[in-house]
Design a protein around this motif. Structure first.
Motif, PDB file in Angstrom:
ATOM      1  N   TYR A  73      -4.638   6.422  -3.113  1.00  0.00           N
ATOM      2  CA  TYR A  73      -4.082   5.240  -2.467  1.00  0.00           C
ATOM      3  C   TYR A  73      -3.914   4.147  -3.523  1.00  0.00           C
ATOM      4  O   TYR A  73      -4.804   3.907  -4.325  1.00  0.00           O
ATOM      5  N   ASP A 116      -6.122  13.198   5.045  1.00  0.00           N
ATOM      6  CA  ASP A 116      -6.091  11.849   4.477  1.00  0.00           C
ATOM      7  C   ASP A 116      -6.471  11.831   3.003  1.00  0.00           C
ATOM      8  O   ASP A 116      -6.369  10.790   2.351  1.00  0.00           O
ATOM      9  N   LYS A 156       0.563   5.867  -0.615  1.00  0.00           N
ATOM     10  CA  LYS A 156      -0.315   7.025  -0.768  1.00  0.00           C
ATOM     11  C   LYS A 156       0.429   8.096  -1.553  1.00  0.00           C
ATOM     12  O   LYS A 156       1.537   8.499  -1.172  1.00  0.00           O
ATOM     13  N   TRP A 206       0.842  -1.198   0.000  1.00  0.00           N
ATOM     14  CA  TRP A 206       0.000   0.000   0.000  1.00  0.00           C
ATOM     15  C   TRP A 206       0.877   1.248   0.000  1.00  0.00           C
ATOM     16  O   TRP A 206       1.864   1.333   0.742  1.00  0.00           O
ATOM     17  N   GLU A 213      -5.856   1.799  -8.060  1.00  0.00           N
ATOM     18  CA  GLU A 213      -5.812   3.050  -7.295  1.00  0.00           C
ATOM     19  C   GLU A 213      -7.208   3.424  -6.807  1.00  0.00           C
ATOM     20  O   GLU A 213      -8.213   3.096  -7.447  1.00  0.00           O
ATOM     21  N   CYS A 244      -2.713   0.096  -4.422  1.00  0.00           N
ATOM     22  CA  CYS A 244      -2.470  -1.276  -3.962  1.00  0.00           C
ATOM     23  C   CYS A 244      -1.757  -2.026  -5.086  1.00  0.00           C
ATOM     24  O   CYS A 244      -2.242  -2.051  -6.221  1.00  0.00           O
ATOM     25  N   LEU A 285       2.911   5.208   3.487  1.00  0.00           N
ATOM     26  CA  LEU A 285       1.778   5.745   4.244  1.00  0.00           C
ATOM     27  C   LEU A 285       2.289   6.738   5.276  1.00  0.00           C
ATOM     28  O   LEU A 285       3.208   6.420   6.058  1.00  0.00           O
TER      29      LEU A 285
END
Length: 434
Positions: free
Chosen positions: A293, A289, A262, A260, A307, A295, A267
């Motif tokens: 993001y 936040d 960002k 993961w 995404e 993966c 992160l």
């Protein structure tokens, strides 16, 4: 020797047969049997005047003469013998037993009837070749199904996912015994990830199988790069809430633990952003936040990613109902002033506060708000008008009382004296100002 004696005896017997036997004729029928099975050969005569019946094989060897066995073969047995019927059985039939059998009725002349025995060659269990595991997605696969020993030649059909495949190659070859056949069929197709775990079936159909075909099955194993999808726990994340992003990845071999990130980096807040297996849990969402993001899943074949753009929404506020305080138009002067100023302040305060309180709402009722403001303004104006009118009336009454005592004076001096005389009772006159 025994067979020759029997034949001589019965040929001599037939010479004594009456001429009435000339109209008799034996009846037989063809027989089909599976290799290894039992064949029943039956010869019947509707009208028989004690004339003998005989069965002989394709090599013209006598098998039975009436109820007497002529050939020493343990597979051949008598089923029934009478003047009207001679039936025999041949067990454990082989392909060499196939041919034309003859039933003879020993009249003058001898009458015969032919019965053809057909022996079906049972195909062997099919075998599938050409598969090597694993196969990469996009490769061309060639499978061959083969079976031998069928007579007549067997039929081969291909199925994938219970759906028959028609575009196949078919080859038939005669075996060394020149009686049976070897049949093969080749299937060509390009595989993809949807073929992983699919059973490809080769089915052999043949009349000797009694509607129960023989099958061979090959389960495909296809390796392919991962496919990735991100699934959020809520479609409308808000401040203060928790959000779980699930990275759903499929591939073969199974992808390694997902990664993961960002906005292309690690992160930023590991204390609130916790990775558990394939899930990313974000606690107490806030505006910081917001972002993209990603993966990423990887296996030995390759890698893939997905995404998710996170937008944290404000928590919606609730619009409180507005209470209208009615003005008391019949109250005394002092209370009237206090009451009329209070609604004005409240109205202005409400009018200033309402737009801000509605800022977080979606689709406020502007008609209701406008009506409330109009009522408040109307009540305020009515209160001011009534207050001014009351004050004007009170001031006139005060001036009139102050001039009492000088109303009947003939001249100014007398009026002054009367006015001064009125001061005697000044202590009795008291004015109260509120």
């Amino acid at each position: 020797m025994l067979q020759s004696n029997i034949l001589s005896f019965f040929y001599e017997t037939t010479n004594c047969v009456l001429h009435g036997s000339q109209g008799q004729f034996p009846l037989t029928q063809n027989v089909t049997v599976v290799e290894g099975g039992t064949a029943i050969l039956t010869c019947r005569v509707d009208q028989n005047d004690n004339t003998s019946l005989q069965w002989s094989n394709p090599a013209q060897q006598t098998l039975y003469f009436d109820d007497k066995k002529a050939l020493r073969d343990n597979r051949i047995e008598l089923v029934r013998a009478s003047w009207h019927e001679l039936s025999i059985s041949v067990s454990d039939v082989s392909l060499s037993d196939e041919g034309q059998y003859t039933c003879s009725l020993f009249t003058m002349p001898v009458k015969t009837s032919k019965a053809y025995l057909t022996v079906l060659g049972v195909p062997e269990k099919p075998q599938i070749s050409g598969f090597s595991s694993p196969v990469m997605e996009g490769d061309l696969m060639q499978l061959t199904c083969k079976t031998s020993g069928s007579k007549p030649a067997a039929d081969i059909r291909w199925f994938k996912n219970d759906k028959e495949i028609k575009d196949v190659k078919y080859l038939k070859e005669e075996d060394a015994n020149r009686k049976t056949f070897t049949v093969s069929s080749t299937l060509d197709f390009r595989v993809d990830r949807s073929d992983d775990g699919v059973a490809v079936i080769c089915r052999v159909d043949h009349e000797s199988l009694n509607a129960t075909p023989q099958v061979a099955m090959q389960v495909l194993e296809i390796h392919y790069t991962p496919s990735v999808k991100i699934i959020p726990s809520t479609p409308f994340p808000q401040e203060g809430q928790a959000l779980t992003l699930t990275c759903e990845s499929k591939g073969k071999p199974l992808p390694e633990p997902v990664l993961w990130t960002k906005d292309g980096a690690e992160l930023p807040d590991p204390d609130r952003m916790v990775v558990s297996g394939r899930e990313l849990n974000i606690l107490f969402l806030n505006k910081t936040d917001n972002g993209t993001y990603r993966c990423e899943a990887t296996n030995t074949i390759g890698q893939s990613s997905a995404e998710y753009v996170l937008i944290v929404h404000d928590v919606p506020t609730t619009l409180l109902p507005t209470t209208i305080i009615p003005s008391l138009t019949t109250a005394p002067v002092t209370t009237t002033v206090a009451i009329t100023t209070s609604p004005s302040t409240s109205a202005s305060s409400s009018s200033r506060r309402d737009p801000n309180s509605l800022a977080g709402q979606n689709g406020p009722d502007h008609a209701l708000i406008g009506g409330i403001v109009a009522v408040v303004v109307f009540v305020t104006l009515c209160s001011i008008f009534l207050l001014g009118r009351y004050l004007a009336r009170h001031k006139g009454t005060y001036l009139t009382n102050e001039a009492k005592g000088a109303e009947d004076a003939p001249d100014a001096d007398t009026a002054i004296i009367n006015a001064e005389g009125s001061q005697v009772n000044a202590e009795e006159k008291k004015e109260y100002f509120i």
